[in-house]
Design a protein around this motif. Structure first.
Motif, PDB file in Angstrom:
ATOM      1  N   PHE A  91       0.840  -1.205   0.000  1.00 20.97           N
ATOM      2  CA  PHE A  91       0.000   0.000   0.000  1.00 20.97           C
ATOM      3  C   PHE A  91       0.872   1.250   0.000  1.00 20.97           C
ATOM      4  CE2 PHE A  91      -2.349   3.390   2.041  1.00 20.97           C
ATOM      5  CZ  PHE A  91      -3.579   3.350   1.384  1.00 20.97           C
ATOM      6  N   LYS A  92       1.897   1.272   0.845  1.00 17.65           N
ATOM      7  CA  LYS A  92       2.784   2.437   0.918  1.00 17.65           C
ATOM      8  C   LYS A  92       3.543   2.630  -0.386  1.00 17.65           C
ATOM      9  CE  LYS A  92       3.643   2.722   5.884  1.00 17.65           C
ATOM     10  NZ  LYS A  92       4.655   2.598   6.952  1.00 17.65           N
ATOM     11  N   GLN A  93       3.940   1.522  -1.015  1.00 21.66           N
ATOM     12  CA  GLN A  93       4.648   1.623  -2.282  1.00 21.66           C
ATOM     13  C   GLN A  93       3.730   2.194  -3.367  1.00 21.66           C
ATOM     14  OE1 GLN A  93       6.241  -2.082  -3.661  1.00 21.66           O
ATOM     15  NE2 GLN A  93       7.485  -1.123  -5.250  1.00 21.66           N
ATOM     16  N   LYS A  94       2.475   1.784  -3.358  1.00 20.75           N
ATOM     17  CA  LYS A  94       1.525   2.239  -4.376  1.00 20.75           C
ATOM     18  C   LYS A  94       1.046   3.665  -4.124  1.00 20.75           C
ATOM     19  CE  LYS A  94      -2.806   0.915  -6.605  1.00 20.75           C
ATOM     20  NZ  LYS A  94      -3.863  -0.092  -6.667  1.00 20.75           N
ATOM     21  N   HIS A  95       0.745   3.994  -2.846  1.00 24.42           N
ATOM     22  CA  HIS A  95       0.098   5.265  -2.529  1.00 24.42           C
ATOM     23  C   HIS A  95       0.984   6.239  -1.752  1.00 24.42           C
ATOM     24  CE1 HIS A  95      -3.724   3.621  -3.878  1.00 24.42           C
ATOM     25  NE2 HIS A  95      -3.487   2.564  -3.126  1.00 24.42           N
ATOM     26  N   GLY A  96       2.115   5.792  -1.297  1.00 24.75           N
ATOM     27  CA  GLY A  96       2.962   6.636  -0.458  1.00 24.75           C
ATOM     28  C   GLY A  96       2.412   6.675   0.964  1.00 24.75           C
ATOM     29  N   ILE A  98       0.350   8.257   3.760  1.00 25.53           N
ATOM     30  CA  ILE A  98      -0.804   9.142   3.834  1.00 25.53           C
ATOM     31  C   ILE A  98      -0.653  10.043   5.056  1.00 25.53           C
ATOM     32  CG2 ILE A  98      -3.306   9.243   4.111  1.00 25.53           C
ATOM     33  CD1 ILE A  98      -3.443   6.684   2.485  1.00 25.53           C
TER      34      ILE A  98
END
Length: 113
Positions: A91-96, A98
């Motif tokens: 998730f962090k790789q895809k969206h950074g 938050i």
């Protein structure tokens, strides 16, 4: 629930969530009660093997079984936690990362009541 397994959950004022895929058990109350499980119709050779394992490690059969059950439960929890960390990393790789929206929410509340 498997045949031959009888749970005893302790005092009525205690609260235990039912088993879930997350293997989470929460106890609420004044005391921490322990569950008891009675397993019926085990073959003698199974008990003998478990007793030998217990004696070789310097434990009673009861303590050995506690350790076996605890390790099995922890293995499932660790596996679940590892999966969640993988999902979080993806998730962090895809969206950074938050940003925390708390300051924005407070500012909006102050402006609009």
């Amino acid at each position: 629930m498997p045949l031959g397994v009888t749970p005893t959950y302790g005092r009525p004022e205690s609260f235990c969530l039912p088993p879930s895929p997350f293997y989470g058990i929460l106890w609420f109350g004044k005391e921490s009660n322990m569950a008891q499980i009675k397993v019926r119709d085990l073959d003698d050779w199974i008990v003998n093997v478990l007793r030998d394992h217990a004696l070789s490690s310097g434990n009673s059969l009861e303590q050995h079984l506690r350790d076996v059950l605890k390790n099995a439960a922890l293995a499932n929890q660790k596996s679940f936690a590892a999966q969640q960390l993988e999902h979080l990393a993806a998730f962090k790789q895809k969206h950074g990362i938050i940003a925390d929206s708390t300051p924005d929410i407070r500012q909006d509340r102050e402006q609009h009541g």
